[in-house]
Motif scaffolding. Sequence first.
Motif, PDB file in Angstrom:
ATOM      1  N   ARG A  90       0.852  -1.067  -0.243  1.00 48.24           N
ATOM      2  CA  ARG A  90       0.081  -0.094  -0.150  1.00 48.24           C
ATOM      3  C   ARG A  90       0.824   1.425   0.032  1.00 48.24           C
ATOM      4  NH1 ARG A  90      -4.839  -0.122   1.413  1.00 48.24           N
ATOM      5  NH2 ARG A  90      -4.973   1.729   2.661  1.00 48.24           N
ATOM      6  N   TYR A  91       0.316   2.275  -0.609  1.00 49.55           N
ATOM      7  CA  TYR A  91       1.168   3.715  -0.180  1.00 49.55           C
ATOM      8  C   TYR A  91       0.470   4.288   0.934  1.00 49.55           C
ATOM      9  CZ  TYR A  91       2.247   8.419  -0.701  1.00 49.55           C
ATOM     10  OH  TYR A  91       2.727   9.782  -0.366  1.00 49.55           O
ATOM     11  N   ILE A  92       1.218   4.460   1.856  1.00 49.17           N
ATOM     12  CA  ILE A  92       0.830   5.266   2.930  1.00 49.17           C
ATOM     13  C   ILE A  92       1.518   6.673   3.135  1.00 49.17           C
ATOM     14  CG2 ILE A  92       1.010   5.027   5.657  1.00 49.17           C
ATOM     15  CD1 ILE A  92      -0.820   2.840   4.324  1.00 49.17           C
ATOM     16  N   ASN A  93       1.027   7.853   3.241  1.00 51.00           N
ATOM     17  CA  ASN A  93       1.784   8.940   3.183  1.00 51.00           C
ATOM     18  C   ASN A  93       1.940   9.109   4.784  1.00 51.00           C
ATOM     19  OD1 ASN A  93       2.503  11.519   3.438  1.00 51.00           O
ATOM     20  ND2 ASN A  93       0.805  12.483   2.243  1.00 51.00           N
ATOM     21  N   LEU A  94       3.133   8.778   4.987  1.00 56.40           N
ATOM     22  CA  LEU A  94       3.667   8.930   6.371  1.00 56.40           C
ATOM     23  C   LEU A  94       3.786  10.371   6.775  1.00 56.40           C
ATOM     24  CD1 LEU A  94       6.025   5.910   6.347  1.00 56.40           C
ATOM     25  CD2 LEU A  94       3.761   6.119   7.619  1.00 56.40           C
ATOM     26  N   ASP A  95       3.956  11.377   6.057  1.00 48.70           N
ATOM     27  CA  ASP A  95       3.766  12.657   6.425  1.00 48.70           C
ATOM     28  C   ASP A  95       2.578  13.185   7.295  1.00 48.70           C
ATOM     29  OD1 ASP A  95       6.091  13.120   5.266  1.00 48.70           O
ATOM     30  OD2 ASP A  95       5.159  14.033   3.376  1.00 48.70           O
ATOM     31  N   GLN A  96       1.450  12.068   7.139  1.00 51.23           N
ATOM     32  CA  GLN A  96       0.212  12.423   7.703  1.00 51.23           C
ATOM     33  C   GLN A  96       0.229  11.645   9.208  1.00 51.23           C
ATOM     34  OE1 GLN A  96      -2.907  11.129   4.924  1.00 51.23           O
ATOM     35  NE2 GLN A  96      -2.338  13.009   3.715  1.00 51.23           N
ATOM     36  N   LEU A  97       1.321  10.777   9.438  1.00 49.75           N
ATOM     37  CA  LEU A  97       1.243  10.247  10.685  1.00 49.75           C
ATOM     38  C   LEU A  97       1.277  11.247  11.835  1.00 49.75           C
ATOM     39  CD1 LEU A  97       1.657   7.562  12.207  1.00 49.75           C
ATOM     40  CD2 LEU A  97       4.259   7.631  11.721  1.00 49.75           C
ATOM     41  N   GLU A  98       0.241  10.744  12.961  1.00 54.93           N
ATOM     42  CA  GLU A  98       0.153  11.713  14.245  1.00 54.93           C
ATOM     43  C   GLU A  98       0.894  11.012  15.236  1.00 54.93           C
ATOM     44  OE1 GLU A  98      -3.888  12.271  14.836  1.00 54.93           O
ATOM     45  OE2 GLU A  98      -4.526  12.924  12.684  1.00 54.93           O
ATOM     46  N   SER A 119      13.092   6.097  13.425  1.00 50.12           N
ATOM     47  CA  SER A 119      12.481   7.105  12.162  1.00 50.12           C
ATOM     48  C   SER A 119      11.054   6.793  11.828  1.00 50.12           C
ATOM     49  CB  SER A 119      13.401   7.181  11.234  1.00 50.12           C
ATOM     50  OG  SER A 119      12.931   7.813  10.128  1.00 50.12           O
ATOM     51  N   PRO A 120      10.051   7.436  12.148  1.00 47.29           N
ATOM     52  CA  PRO A 120       8.582   7.216  11.762  1.00 47.29           C
ATOM     53  C   PRO A 120       8.560   6.965  10.064  1.00 47.29           C
ATOM     54  CG  PRO A 120       8.748   9.108  13.241  1.00 47.29           C
ATOM     55  CD  PRO A 120       9.991   8.777  12.763  1.00 47.29           C
ATOM     56  N   SER A 121       9.281   7.398   9.472  1.00 44.85           N
ATOM     57  CA  SER A 121       9.332   7.341   8.005  1.00 44.85           C
ATOM     58  C   SER A 121       9.835   5.794   7.519  1.00 44.85           C
ATOM     59  CB  SER A 121      10.290   8.142   7.287  1.00 44.85           C
ATOM     60  OG  SER A 121      11.429   7.970   7.850  1.00 44.85           O
ATOM     61  N   ASN A 122      10.259   4.971   8.793  1.00 44.92           N
ATOM     62  CA  ASN A 122      10.750   3.588   8.488  1.00 44.92           C
ATOM     63  C   ASN A 122       9.693   2.783   9.075  1.00 44.92           C
ATOM     64  OD1 ASN A 122      12.567   1.590   7.728  1.00 44.92           O
ATOM     65  ND2 ASN A 122      13.155   1.444   9.748  1.00 44.92           N
ATOM     66  N   TYR A 123       8.622   3.109   9.373  1.00 43.08           N
ATOM     67  CA  TYR A 123       7.504   2.357  10.032  1.00 43.08           C
ATOM     68  C   TYR A 123       6.309   2.117   9.172  1.00 43.08           C
ATOM     69  CZ  TYR A 123       9.556   3.793  14.528  1.00 43.08           C
ATOM     70  OH  TYR A 123      10.773   3.992  15.459  1.00 43.08           O
ATOM     71  N   ARG A 124       5.992   0.687   9.441  1.00 40.67           N
ATOM     72  CA  ARG A 124       4.765   0.212   8.567  1.00 40.67           C
ATOM     73  C   ARG A 124       3.856  -0.685   9.496  1.00 40.67           C
ATOM     74  NH1 ARG A 124       7.635   2.885   5.999  1.00 40.67           N
ATOM     75  NH2 ARG A 124       8.295   3.065   3.958  1.00 40.67           N
ATOM     76  N   PHE A 125       2.596  -0.413   9.414  1.00 40.53           N
ATOM     77  CA  PHE A 125       1.605  -1.230  10.024  1.00 40.53           C
ATOM     78  C   PHE A 125       1.684  -2.715   9.417  1.00 40.53           C
ATOM     79  CE2 PHE A 125      -2.583  -3.073  10.774  1.00 40.53           C
ATOM     80  CZ  PHE A 125      -2.151  -3.596  12.059  1.00 40.53           C
ATOM     81  N   ALA A 126       2.020  -3.894  10.017  1.00 41.90           N
ATOM     82  CA  ALA A 126       1.847  -5.083   9.259  1.00 41.90           C
ATOM     83  C   ALA A 126       1.236  -6.120  10.103  1.00 41.90           C
ATOM     84  CB  ALA A 126       3.488  -5.617   9.147  1.00 41.90           C
ATOM     85  N   LYS A 151      -4.335   3.435  11.973  1.00 40.00           N
ATOM     86  CA  LYS A 151      -5.606   4.336  11.590  1.00 40.00           C
ATOM     87  C   LYS A 151      -5.176   4.724  10.278  1.00 40.00           C
ATOM     88  CE  LYS A 151      -7.313   8.794  12.784  1.00 40.00           C
ATOM     89  NZ  LYS A 151      -7.376   9.974  13.826  1.00 40.00           N
ATOM     90  N   LEU A 152      -3.837   5.188   9.936  1.00 37.11           N
ATOM     91  CA  LEU A 152      -3.420   5.583   8.631  1.00 37.11           C
ATOM     92  C   LEU A 152      -3.491   4.790   7.523  1.00 37.11           C
ATOM     93  CD1 LEU A 152      -2.083   8.327   7.684  1.00 37.11           C
ATOM     94  CD2 LEU A 152       0.245   7.334   7.983  1.00 37.11           C
ATOM     95  N   SER A 153      -3.399   3.588   7.875  1.00 31.21           N
ATOM     96  CA  SER A 153      -3.608   2.512   6.936  1.00 31.21           C
ATOM     97  C   SER A 153      -4.874   1.740   6.865  1.00 31.21           C
ATOM     98  CB  SER A 153      -2.372   1.352   7.100  1.00 31.21           C
ATOM     99  OG  SER A 153      -2.628   0.828   8.237  1.00 31.21           O
ATOM    100  N   HIS A 154      -5.833   2.376   7.535  1.00 37.05           N
ATOM    101  CA  HIS A 154      -7.236   1.903   7.601  1.00 37.05           C
ATOM    102  C   HIS A 154      -7.187   0.677   7.870  1.00 37.05           C
ATOM    103  CE1 HIS A 154      -8.314   5.694   5.574  1.00 37.05           C
ATOM    104  NE2 HIS A 154      -7.570   5.240   4.803  1.00 37.05           N
ATOM    105  N   ASP A 155      -6.424   0.119   8.760  1.00 36.48           N
ATOM    106  CA  ASP A 155      -6.450  -1.254   9.544  1.00 36.48           C
ATOM    107  C   ASP A 155      -5.755  -2.346   8.602  1.00 36.48           C
ATOM    108  OD1 ASP A 155      -7.292   0.008  11.818  1.00 36.48           O
ATOM    109  OD2 ASP A 155      -9.307  -0.717  11.602  1.00 36.48           O
ATOM    110  N   LYS A 156      -5.056  -1.917   7.584  1.00 38.55           N
ATOM    111  CA  LYS A 156      -4.664  -2.810   6.558  1.00 38.55           C
ATOM    112  C   LYS A 156      -3.202  -2.977   6.665  1.00 38.55           C
ATOM    113  CE  LYS A 156      -8.110  -2.277   3.228  1.00 38.55           C
ATOM    114  NZ  LYS A 156      -8.337  -1.789   1.503  1.00 38.55           N
ATOM    115  N   CYS A 157      -2.694  -4.444   6.638  1.00 38.80           N
ATOM    116  CA  CYS A 157      -1.158  -4.403   6.624  1.00 38.80           C
ATOM    117  C   CYS A 157      -0.793  -3.900   5.276  1.00 38.80           C
ATOM    118  CB  CYS A 157      -1.019  -6.218   6.368  1.00 38.80           C
ATOM    119  SG  CYS A 157       0.573  -6.759   6.500  1.00 38.80           S
TER     120      CYS A 157
END
Length: 144
Positions: free
Chosen positions: A2-10, A81-88, A46-52
Amino acid sequence: MRYINLDQLELPDGWQVRADAAIADEPGKIKDHSDVWRDLKRPLMKLSHDKCYYCEIVQERSDGAVDHFRPKSKYPWSAFSPSNYRFACTFCNSVRSDKESEKTGGKEKNFPSMMRISGQLAVQMRQMRVQFFWTRASQTNPAL
């Protein structure tokens, strides 16, 4: 993926201060600060809409995890670094073992796959070039 815009991570209040303190600690103690990246699990979900990030399946029953896209064992400077994180999901974020060959693997064993990345980039560039030439040709010759 998925494309996740990590700039929007709160980031939670005080998170960056804790991350900076963890970065200042010695590299061998990265796992001692795992609570820092775990605190971003809910915002990442939340940012990934609960998707891996990898399989794109909605995680209804999985605990899920904060995955380090660039493995912290090979890239310790990016561990906080938050830019290195992904929900999996748990499955995608786990090491695999082949029972017959006893080989272990997972994303970390193959990262970075520069050959795969450069191959994909070459394909994308070819597709863009073909589309560019097709667009130019159809603009100059409407019959196309």
